[in-house]
Design a protein around this motif. Structure first.
Motif, PDB file in Angstrom:
ATOM      1  N   GLY A   1     -11.170 -13.453  -8.391  1.00  9.44           N
ATOM      2  CA  GLY A   1     -12.004 -14.145  -9.368  1.00  9.44           C
ATOM      3  C   GLY A   1     -13.088 -13.263  -9.963  1.00  9.44           C
ATOM      4  N   PRO A   2     -13.972 -13.851 -10.779  1.00 12.46           N
ATOM      5  CA  PRO A   2     -14.968 -13.062 -11.514  1.00 12.46           C
ATOM      6  C   PRO A   2     -16.113 -12.530 -10.661  1.00 12.46           C
TER       7      PRO A   2
ATOM      8  N   GLY B   1     -19.687 -12.622 -12.782  1.00 11.77           N
ATOM      9  CA  GLY B   1     -20.623 -12.700 -11.666  1.00 11.77           C
ATOM     10  C   GLY B   1     -20.079 -13.660 -10.626  1.00 11.77           C
ATOM     11  N   ASP B   2     -20.805 -13.842  -9.559  1.00 17.32           N
ATOM     12  CA  ASP B   2     -20.387 -14.735  -8.477  1.00 17.32           C
ATOM     13  C   ASP B   2     -20.352 -16.175  -8.988  1.00 17.32           C
ATOM     14  N   PRO B   3     -19.167 -16.805  -9.066  1.00 17.20           N
ATOM     15  CA  PRO B   3     -19.089 -18.157  -9.618  1.00 17.20           C
ATOM     16  C   PRO B   3     -19.762 -19.210  -8.750  1.00 17.20           C
ATOM     17  N   ASP B   4     -20.138 -18.868  -7.511  1.00 13.93           N
ATOM     18  CA  ASP B   4     -20.911 -19.792  -6.694  1.00 13.93           C
ATOM     19  C   ASP B   4     -22.356 -19.884  -7.160  1.00 13.93           C
TER      20      ASP B   4
ATOM     21  N   ARG C   1     -21.081  -8.301  -8.152  1.00  9.73           N
ATOM     22  CA  ARG C   1     -19.758  -8.155  -8.762  1.00  9.73           C
ATOM     23  C   ARG C   1     -19.167  -6.803  -8.371  1.00  9.73           C
ATOM     24  N   THR C   2     -17.984  -6.851  -7.791  1.00  9.45           N
ATOM     25  CA  THR C   2     -17.344  -5.637  -7.307  1.00  9.45           C
ATOM     26  C   THR C   2     -16.305  -5.128  -8.297  1.00  9.45           C
ATOM     27  N   THR C   3     -15.991  -3.843  -8.193  1.00 11.45           N
ATOM     28  CA  THR C   3     -14.939  -3.257  -9.025  1.00 11.45           C
ATOM     29  C   THR C   3     -13.564  -3.397  -8.390  1.00 11.45           C
ATOM     30  N   LEU C   4     -13.496  -3.817  -7.133  1.00 12.51           N
ATOM     31  CA  LEU C   4     -12.230  -3.833  -6.385  1.00 12.51           C
ATOM     32  C   LEU C   4     -11.286  -4.869  -6.965  1.00 12.51           C
TER      33      LEU C   4
END
Length: 601
Positions: free
Chosen positions: A275-276, A325-328, A469-472
């Motif tokens: 996810g994002p 970004g973190d959707p949470d 947000r990670t690049t993985l």
């Protein structure tokens, strides 16, 4: 083609290190499934690629469970500590989160994510999947040249400042030779103690796995990390000394979540990504844009093809910068970003010239995009290693090496078994340059926090308990409801450009997996890096030098600033697949880096 595409009927493993691939196949041979094999390979990667990942790092794991027909992602990206606020960093006089040291440390997610995969989907016991990693840590493994080179550059830091790292990576105070037998007895003992406490909890497989999680996140590992970060003040990328924000309580509260994937359809297949909270959906956005072009008519690696793919990458990555970004914690408009009408409007921005200047994010749902300014910052003065520490990427470049090589790296593994199960994962973080080794544990912490913004009001702004947000970004592909392809590559921000080239070569141009993994690699550096100090070059395109001169000349006329880099230097794609007709498993591994290997039987 340098290697054949491997085929078999029993199982296939491909990873960025031959020892991890062998460990994965050994798990299959011992009666395990693809999930068991992935865990065994993942733990081995923590040992044999210490310059790129470790138990203190992070990993997204994409999986297809053939029994249930489901695709899921296990998020091994740990969140920021509860004490990590923009004010906490500003009070230290910082305008950005440093790329190394203790301050950017997140909750270690990799160890818990592998345990979650083993518990929920595996069949083997913890001892069976840990034995290979313990053996290599205790008895030794051949040290990769790049790991040896990184240790050599950082040796003064390890001797004088990060002394526990010196105990771990130096041999009698001297950098080890490439190819020499490297051991990490402290890490071996950490794994052994986790296993001992797990098996003491009772005879049940799941019971032992849960006890292992407790030993790491609520027991002796968390206690060692908590004690070190409360007491220590260490030199970091700022050139100053800082203590950390991560605590044992932060670790005790965390479990690796299993989530829905992001997905889209492309030319008859269904493509799944994390996810994002990752950059994964940028791959989907690129596919959506490219579906409106006749790539086959352009020809693989033609000037038209390279230009079109590059321009679509710029648009998709600009949206990453503005909206992911973190959707949470933030409302990410992912459905709107993948909407056909939105994609059609964005596609119209692609013309015959290279787009220059500022980023061009879209306005999904008529929202207004805002991206914090990158700014320019100079690294603190000092020895050469200090400048390398300032750069948050795992790459360490010796002074005599030109800066034309690819920046950014991590690990990758993919597995398919005869039952139709499939896994793709990209372990990273907790590399030897990221942070000092925790005394007694044999590994450093990850520094993924550097990817969050201190400026407030952005989807990727820093907040306590929030995932940076990670690049993985691993990938898993379905056709007709069954897993057909899993792949990934090291490469930081470039992962979803290098794997896109592989995927298009395979799906749009019909190359087999090995030929696709060896096709010409290229990427744009238009968008700021996710790593400190967030460098970018808006018109720059790096292409491997075997690109024909007439093609690079054409791209230059269109406005691209072409930088030729050595052949076989961009990415290390690893892939496995299942043939839809006869069910044969296939595997491929890029020859780049001379260490990724595939196994099939």
């Amino acid at each position: 083609m340098t290697r054949p595409e491997l085929r078999g009927t029993f199982g296939a493993v491909s990873s960025t290190h031959w020892l991890a691939s062998a460990a994965g196949m050994a798990a299959l041979e011992s009666g395990g499934n693809a999930f068991d094999a992935a865990v065994a390979a993942g733990f081995v990667l923590q040992v044999v690629e210490p310059h790129l990942n470790g138990p203190g790092g992070d990993v997204p794991i994409l999986l297809f469970d053939a029994a249930g027909g489901d695709v899921r992602v296990i998020c091994g990206q740990g969140p920021m500590p509860r004490a990590a606020t923009p004010a906490a960093f500003r009070n230290l006089g910082l305008t950005r989160i440093p790329g190394s040291g203790l301050l950017p440390a997140t909750v270690p997610g990799a160890f818990g994510a592998w345990l979650a995969l083993l518990e929920q989907y595996g069949t083997l016991r913890l001892r069976q999947v840990l034995d290979h990693a313990i053996g290599y840590a205790a008895d030794g493994y051949p040290l990769l040249p790049k790991a040896a080179g990184a240790i050599a550059v950082l040796a003064p830091l390890f001797r004088d400042e990060w002394t526990e790292s010196g105990h771990t990576y130096l041999v009698n105070g001297v950098p080890p030779r490439p190819g020499s037998r490297m051991r990490n007895p402290a890490l071996a003992e950490t794994y052994r103690r986790v296993l001992k406490e797990a098996e003491a909890a009772g005879p049940g497989r799941e019971q032992q796995i849960r006890a292992a999680h407790q030993a790491f996140y609520g027991g002796f590992v968390a206690e060692a990390i908590d004690g070190r970060l409360r007491r220590a003040s260490v030199l970091d990328a700022t050139g100053r000394r800082h203590s950390g924000l991560l605590t044992g309580d932060d670790m005790a509260l965390w479990q690796a979540p299993t989530e829905e994937t992001a997905r889209c359809r492309y030319k008859g297949v269904e493509v799944h990504k994390p996810g994002p909270w990752s950059q994964g959906p940028v791959f989907l956005q690129q596919l959506a844009l490219l579906e409106g072009f006749d790539l086959a008519a352009m020809g693989l690696d033609s000037a038209d093809y390279l230009h079109t793919v590059t321009e679509c990458a710029k648009l998709a990555y600009a949206d990453r910068e503005a909206w992911y970004g973190d959707p949470d914690f933030t409302d990410v408009p992912l459905a709107a970003l993948l909407d056909p009408g939105y994609t059609r409007r964005r596609r119209q921005l692609v013309d015959g010239r290279a787009a220059a200047g500022t980023l061009r994010p879209g306005a999904p749902g008529d929202r207004r995009a805002w991206i914090p300014p990158v700014g320019r910052a100079e690294p603190p003065g000092g020895p050469y290693w200090q400048g390398q520490l300032y750069d948050g990427l795992p790459t360490v470049i010796p002074p005599v090496v030109a800066r034309t090589e690819a920046r950014g790296d991590t690990c990758c593994l993919t597995v398919a078994d005869r039952h139709g199960n499939m896994v793709a994962a990209t372990p990273s973080g907790g590399w030897l340059k990221s942070s000092p080794v925790i005394p007694g544990l044999g590994f450093p912490l990850g520094t993924r926090g550097q990817m969050a913004w201190l400026e407030e009001g952005h989807p990727n702004s820093l907040a306590p308990g929030k995932r940076p947000r990670t690049t993985l970004s691993p990938t898993l592909v379905l056709r007709d409801g069954r897993a057909r392809l899993a792949f990934g590559t090291p490469g930081g921000d470039q992962q979803d450009q290098w794997t896109l080239g592989f995927f298009l070569a395979h799906l749009d141009f019909g190359l087999d997996l090995q030929r696709a993994a060896e096709t010409l690699a290229f990427h744009s550096e238009h968008v700021p890096s996710s790593f400190t100090p967030r460098t970018h070059r808006p018109l720059a395109v790096k292409i491997e030098s075997r690109c024909p001169d007439e093609v690079t000349a054409d791209l230059t006329r269109r406005g691209h600033e072409i930088e030729s880099v050595p052949d076989w230097s961009l990415g290390r794609v690893c892939a496995v697949g299942v043939e839809p007709g006869d069910g044969m498993v296939v595997a491929a591994a890029s020859p780049r880096g001379e260490q990724a290997y595939a196994v099939a039987r």
